[in-house]
Design a protein around this motif. Structure first.
Motif, PDB file in Angstrom:
ATOM      1  N   ASN A 263       0.794  -1.222   0.033  1.00 51.45           N
ATOM      2  CA  ASN A 263      -0.027  -0.080  -0.073  1.00 51.45           C
ATOM      3  C   ASN A 263       0.809   1.290   0.134  1.00 51.45           C
ATOM      4  O   ASN A 263       0.533   2.275   0.460  1.00 51.45           O
ATOM      5  CB  ASN A 263      -1.032  -0.056   1.300  1.00 51.45           C
ATOM      6  N   LYS A 264       2.095   1.145  -0.778  1.00 47.92           N
ATOM      7  CA  LYS A 264       2.804   2.431  -0.594  1.00 47.92           C
ATOM      8  C   LYS A 264       3.093   2.807  -2.068  1.00 47.92           C
ATOM      9  O   LYS A 264       3.503   1.972  -3.013  1.00 47.92           O
ATOM     10  CB  LYS A 264       4.050   2.066  -0.156  1.00 47.92           C
ATOM     11  N   GLY A 265       2.761   4.019  -2.635  1.00 42.65           N
ATOM     12  CA  GLY A 265       3.042   4.689  -3.828  1.00 42.65           C
ATOM     13  C   GLY A 265       2.103   4.650  -4.971  1.00 42.65           C
ATOM     14  O   GLY A 265       2.303   4.881  -6.156  1.00 42.65           O
ATOM     15  N   VAL A 266       0.664   4.219  -4.334  1.00 43.60           N
ATOM     16  CA  VAL A 266      -0.389   4.053  -5.379  1.00 43.60           C
ATOM     17  C   VAL A 266      -1.038   5.476  -5.849  1.00 43.60           C
ATOM     18  O   VAL A 266      -1.241   5.660  -7.057  1.00 43.60           O
ATOM     19  CB  VAL A 266      -1.396   3.166  -4.920  1.00 43.60           C
ATOM     20  N   GLN A 267      -1.141   6.204  -4.811  1.00 39.10           N
ATOM     21  CA  GLN A 267      -1.907   7.426  -5.098  1.00 39.10           C
ATOM     22  C   GLN A 267      -1.136   8.351  -6.189  1.00 39.10           C
ATOM     23  O   GLN A 267      -2.030   8.923  -7.103  1.00 39.10           O
ATOM     24  CB  GLN A 267      -2.324   8.391  -3.914  1.00 39.10           C
ATOM     25  N   PRO A 268       0.052   8.470  -6.118  1.00 41.70           N
ATOM     26  CA  PRO A 268       0.778   9.302  -7.104  1.00 41.70           C
ATOM     27  C   PRO A 268       0.821   8.801  -8.677  1.00 41.70           C
ATOM     28  O   PRO A 268       0.792   9.307  -9.448  1.00 41.70           O
ATOM     29  CB  PRO A 268       2.405   9.247  -6.677  1.00 41.70           C
ATOM     30  N   VAL A 269       0.483   7.439  -8.655  1.00 39.92           N
ATOM     31  CA  VAL A 269       0.372   6.827  -9.881  1.00 39.92           C
ATOM     32  C   VAL A 269      -0.916   7.243 -10.429  1.00 39.92           C
ATOM     33  O   VAL A 269      -1.370   7.341 -11.541  1.00 39.92           O
ATOM     34  CB  VAL A 269       0.340   5.186  -9.831  1.00 39.92           C
ATOM     35  N   ILE A 270      -2.185   7.378  -9.452  1.00 37.07           N
ATOM     36  CA  ILE A 270      -3.334   7.708  -9.944  1.00 37.07           C
ATOM     37  C   ILE A 270      -3.264   9.287 -10.479  1.00 37.07           C
ATOM     38  O   ILE A 270      -3.771   9.646 -11.313  1.00 37.07           O
ATOM     39  CB  ILE A 270      -4.550   7.755  -8.866  1.00 37.07           C
TER      40      ILE A 270
END
Length: 689
Positions: A263-270
């Motif tokens: 659960n690390k680094g997913v929002q920046p991908v979005i």
């Protein structure tokens, strides 16, 4: 849905098997609020892996579509399989997507299927961003992954982040645009995250990485180059706009990093999907051809244009066939009549659904830029264009690889035969790489697919999902045949069939073609010389012969056919011209030297270093050509080519000699001749009683 096209993103998520595509998709759905719990691939609860086979095996088998909202953006996502046996799912998804996220393993970097999906995206000129996943794994190396992207995919990777540590020490990411460290709260499953100053240990590395990023961008932007040369601070908006422009021009791909599972680094991908991938408007006009005039036509991606959509997937459903559509222009409404330009038939739009994996939400209308599923079509198959009858157009279809393996399948009783035929027809509609034919020598039904796993899953579906009691043979090679020398013939068919005389006449020539994967058919019959119905019958006869109706009984490749139908004085019929074409081809082929071919496969074997000797020895015994051996820490990657017949059962053997630690992938890369004696082995698909 779909009204503000600038805020729509249609994306695919693609990668090598087990790189973490579905895990990433599950996190995106959770963080965007589409679902309130995260599914996991390993325990069979992933939303996007909804088939029982997917849950049992822990892999994606079919592509799954969904829609979610992020800030003020609508993101239509297609999650695709990573196994090469299901490459058709990736092909059709990339055909209709405006952009894609390519996921790489932080340990292995670019793997075999990564290259395949990258080439597929190249073919349709799809802009893409990269996500280096699994940075929490032992042996993860972000810079090594970047180097493999650059060297193997021939693209400039542009890191917009660097990781804070790796393996067990992976803590978060550093945003090189804002120059902040991002951390993700474990207690909220990463849903909450915050920024801090960059840790002292990583400041120098971050500054160097930012300088490198700006240097790469300077090559595409004079404005950024001026700022850098003058020592000015480059504005964040300018950086993002430059990255987007270069991404849309396929000059580079922004690279993110993280660990979807942790659960690390997913929002920046979005955010990256919204920042750097195009809207339907930014992808430009839709270009197609007029179905009769062969004239180029252009449509603007707007709801106010004439409707144009591409059918990219067909799924059997208890309530009627679901046809997945990408709407390129215009508006579709329930109950409206639409035109299928390939079939030249009208279709009625029944119900329209927005899909969330296997769940559906009914809509009354859909607009340009939307990805939806429709019930009610009768004549539509994958690749068909739906449009207005007054403004017909044909869009580019998908191109799918030819099958490489086959098995014979027969119903246990005659009463099961109709059920089996219905099941086969349904699966052929769903899967363009699944082929069915009759063995003319044995009368058996032969089904062909992309590999052992593909055929295993298809036959299981036939027997369980469609409740067919059948016997299945052992996998065999999906052979092809070609000709070595040219040949010509004339053939007049003249026979009484069913108390009626049938006549037809054709002139034929065949010759080897440089395009080994294709058969080129050139029908030179003059329109008006004989009826267009007879010309169609000739084409049908040629197609039957090309698909395996003559010669060794296997489909032809690497051949050009020139055919001309001629006038017969009386008793000309469709059957007469069809039969003249088939028998003319049979005569032509009998006078040419035939060569039997089998698929050549490009393979990639991953094995711990301690087993590499045994792996190489076994591959040598299979007459494989070793092209490259690459090391990643204590992992060795062996690449090369081999005939497909040499690789039956290899997955089991590899697990045995590597103590379950080895893995491999294969993909077709052409054909290789088989020995003459194999060409004489008739009935090789025969099922043992």
């Amino acid at each position: 849905m779909g009204r503000n096209l600038d805020k729509i993103r249609n994306i695919g998520i693609v990668a090598h098997i087990d790189a973490g595509k579905t895990t990433l998709t599950e996190r995106i759905l959770f963080y965007t609020g589409k679902q309130h719990r995260m599914g996991e691939v390993d325990d069979g609860t992933a939303t996007m892996d909804y088939l029982e086979e997917e849950k049992e095996r822990g892999i994606s088998i079919v592509s799954a579509a969904t829609t979610c909202l992020w800030k003020d953006y609508t993101i239509n996502i297609v999650d695709t399989p990573g196994h090469v046996d299901f490459t058709a799912e990736v092909e059709r998804s990339l055909r209709v997507m405006d952009g894609c996220v390519v996921v790489f393993c932080g340990v292995a970097g670019v793997e075999a299927q990564s290259e395949t999906v990258w080439r597929q995206a190249d073919r349709y000129k799809v802009p893409r961003i990269c996500f280096v996943n699994k940075m929490d794994r032992v042996g993860a190396d972000f810079n090594r992954a970047l180097n493999s992207i650059s060297s193997r995919l021939k693209i400039t990777p542009l890191p917009v982040q660097i990781p804070i540590g790796s393996g067990a020490e992976f803590k978060g990411v550093i945003d090189l645009i804002e120059m902040k460290a991002l951390y993700f709260k474990e207690e909220t499953l990463g849903k909450e995250y915050y920024s801090e100053e960059i840790p002292d240990d990583f400041k120098e590395e971050a500054e160097i990485a930012r300088e490198n990023m700006l240097e790469i961008l300077s090559e595409t932007s004079d404005s950024i180059m001026e700022d850098v040369l003058e020592g000015k601070e480059v504005a964040q908006d300018k950086i993002r706009k430059t990255i987007k422009q270069a991404t849309l021009e396929w000059k580079l791909s922004p690279v993110f990093c993280g660990s979807a599972l942790r659960n690390k680094g997913v929002q920046p991908v979005i955010d990256g999907i919204c920042y750097y991938l195009p809207s339907p408007v930014e992808r430009g006009d839709i270009v197609g051809l007029h179905p009769e005039k062969n004239k180029e036509l252009r449509f603007r991606p707007t709801p106010d244009e004439y409707p144009v959509a591409l059918a990219f997937k067909v799924v059997e459903d208890p309530h009627g066939e679901l046809v997945y559509l990408r709407l390129y222009s215009g508006t579709f409404k329930e109950g409206m009549t639409i035109y299928n330009s390939r079939a030249a038939k009208k279709e009625r739009v029944g119900h329209i659904f927005q899909m969330h994996a296997d769940k559906r939400f009914r809509l009354t209308e859909a607009f340009a830029g939307d990805v939806v599923a429709v019930v009610g079509f009768q004549n539509t198959v994958t690749g068909d264009t739906l449009c207005a009858k007054s403004h017909p157009v044909v869009l580019e279809r998908m191109r799918f690889p030819e099958p490489v393996m086959s098995v014979a399948i027969e119903p246990q009783t005659q009463s099961e035969r109709k059920k089996m035929e219905d099941a086969l027809n349904a699966l052929m509609k769903e899967d363009p790489t699944f082929k069915v034919r009759k063995n003319e020598e044995t009368g058996e039904t032969i089904i062909s697919g992309m590999g052992e796993l593909h055929l295993e899953i298809l036959t299981k579906r036939i027997m369980e999902e469609f409740d067919v009691k059948a016997r299945v043979g052992r996998p065999q090679v999906a052979y092809r045949q070609t000709i070595v020398n040219p040949s010509t013939s004339e053939y007049e068919f003249d026979r009484v069939v069913g108390l009626r005389r049938h006549k037809g006449f054709v002139k034929l020539s065949i010759e080897p073609s440089s395009k080994i994967s294709d058969v080129i058919v050139d029908n030179r019959t003059e329109m008006g010389k004989i009826s267009s119905v007879f010309i169609a019958a000739i084409n049908d006869g040629i197609n039957f012969a090309v698909e395996g109706g003559v010669g060794y009984g296997f489909p032809f490749v690497g051949m050009k056919v020139v055919v001309e139908g001629d006038v017969v004085e009386e008793d000309a019929t469709e059957l007469g011209y069809y039969s003249a074409a088939v028998e003319g081809m049979r005569k032509c082929v009998s006078e040419a030297k035939l060569r039997l071919l089998e698929p050549k496969m490009r393979f990639e074997v991953h094995t711990p270093e301690e087993f590499v000797g045994e792996v190489l020895s076994d591959l040598g015994a299979r007459a494989a050509t070793i092209e490259e051996i690459q090391g990643v820490d204590d992992l060795k990657i062996v690449r090369g080519t081999v005939a497909v017949s040499k690789m039956f059962g290899y997955a089991t053997l590899l697990r045995s000699i590597t103590q379950g630690k080895g893995a491999f992938t294969m993909e077709p890369t052409g054909y290789v001749a088989v020995p003459e004696e194999v060409a004489q082995q008739l009935g090789i698909f025969r099922i043992e009683s």
